[in-house]
Scaffold this active site. Structure first.
Site, PDB file in Angstrom:
ATOM      1  N   CYS A 191     -37.832  -6.723  -8.300  1.00 41.13           N
ATOM      2  CA  CYS A 191     -38.881  -5.957  -8.674  1.00 41.13           C
ATOM      3  C   CYS A 191     -40.069  -6.934  -9.039  1.00 41.13           C
ATOM      4  CB  CYS A 191     -38.776  -4.972  -9.645  1.00 41.13           C
ATOM      5  SG  CYS A 191     -40.007  -3.612  -9.736  1.00 41.13           S
ATOM      6  N   HIS A 240     -34.286  -1.851  -7.643  1.00 42.29           N
ATOM      7  CA  HIS A 240     -33.499  -2.434  -8.894  1.00 42.29           C
ATOM      8  C   HIS A 240     -32.000  -2.030  -8.755  1.00 42.29           C
ATOM      9  CE1 HIS A 240     -36.803  -3.021 -11.915  1.00 42.29           C
ATOM     10  NE2 HIS A 240     -37.486  -2.186 -11.050  1.00 42.29           N
ATOM     11  N   GLU A 246     -29.840  -3.235 -10.491  1.00 43.42           N
ATOM     12  CA  GLU A 246     -28.987  -3.101 -11.654  1.00 43.42           C
ATOM     13  C   GLU A 246     -28.816  -1.781 -11.970  1.00 43.42           C
ATOM     14  OE1 GLU A 246     -33.104  -2.825 -13.183  1.00 43.42           O
ATOM     15  OE2 GLU A 246     -32.116  -4.011 -11.223  1.00 43.42           O
TER      16      GLU A 246
END
Length: 231
Positions: free
Chosen positions: A115, A210, A212
């Site tokens: 990002c 993202h 994660e």
């Protein structure tokens, strides 16, 4: 994995953070980042902001680097006036992460920008950013999702060859590409969703979403494999 590679992840520097009875300045990182590194087979090391002149020394013992998401990049970094919708500046973090990116590129350490990290990678290479786009962060504090289409023949397409739905939260995006930067995935509205450098420049990839916060390990696994090979 034997000999797990050591992956450094950049962090936030926040003032007046409260936890328990304390209110102190703190170095923070959402737990999804180190957990993703660990699930992908690496060892995670958190990198607090430091003197940019120390970036190469901090990077030296690491096998790979992740520049995490976070606040908007200061528009002065890419020669643009501030849009009123751009968030508050984080000058210490900008300076530190730009130094980390420069050191990683110089040392040919595998590098993944997530990002903000992708945006900062583009800026580090002389590119610019669009300071506001609609539809990629629709509810404050809530991750959305949308599909991204890989560009055939790119490194990213070799990792994720199909159109994939990804978790997303951003209101800025890549505008003019930096030196040598190749777009490797797009959203349906044309927004650049992944960038990379040619293989001759080492393993360098940025993704606008993202990973994660999701369950797809493939991008981080690819970084970990590259870091293990480099080590």
């Amino acid at each position: 994995m034997a000999g797990r590679p050591l992956i450094g992840v950049s962090t936030y520097l926040e003032t007046g953070v409260r936890w328990g009875v304390w209110e102190l300045d703190a170095v923070l990182l959402p737990v999804g980042y180190p957990r993703l590194v660990q699930r992908a087979g690496g060892l995670a090391a958190l990198l607090p902001p430091d003197d940019p002149e120390r970036a190469a020394a901090v990077l030296a013992p690491l096998d790979g680097l992740v520049i995490a998401g976070g606040p908007d990049v200061e528009p002065e970094r890419y020669g643009a006036p501030r849009d009123p919708r751009t968030g508050p500046p984080a000058p210490e973090r900008d300076a530190w992460e730009l130094a980390l990116i420069g050191a990683a590129l110089a040392a040919r350490k595998p590098l993944l920008g997530i990002c903000r990290g992708m945006q900062l990678l583009n800026v580090a290479l002389g590119g610019t950013l669009v300071q506001h786009v609609d539809g990629h962060a629709e509810v404050a504090g809530v991750f959305g999702s949308h599909p991204v289409e890989p560009v055939p023949g790119t490194r990213y397409a070799g990792i994720v060859p199909e159109k994939a739905t990804v978790p997303t939260y951003h209101h800025q995006a890549v505008d003019r590409l930096g030196r040598g930067v190749i777009p490797s995935a797009h959203a349906a509205d044309g927004t650049v969703e992944a960038i990379e450098l040619p293989a001759a420049d080492g393993w360098v990839l940025g993704v606008q979403w993202h990973p994660e916060t999701g369950g797809d390990l493939r991008v981080m696994e690819a970084l970990v494999r590259a870091a293990a090979t480099a080590a």
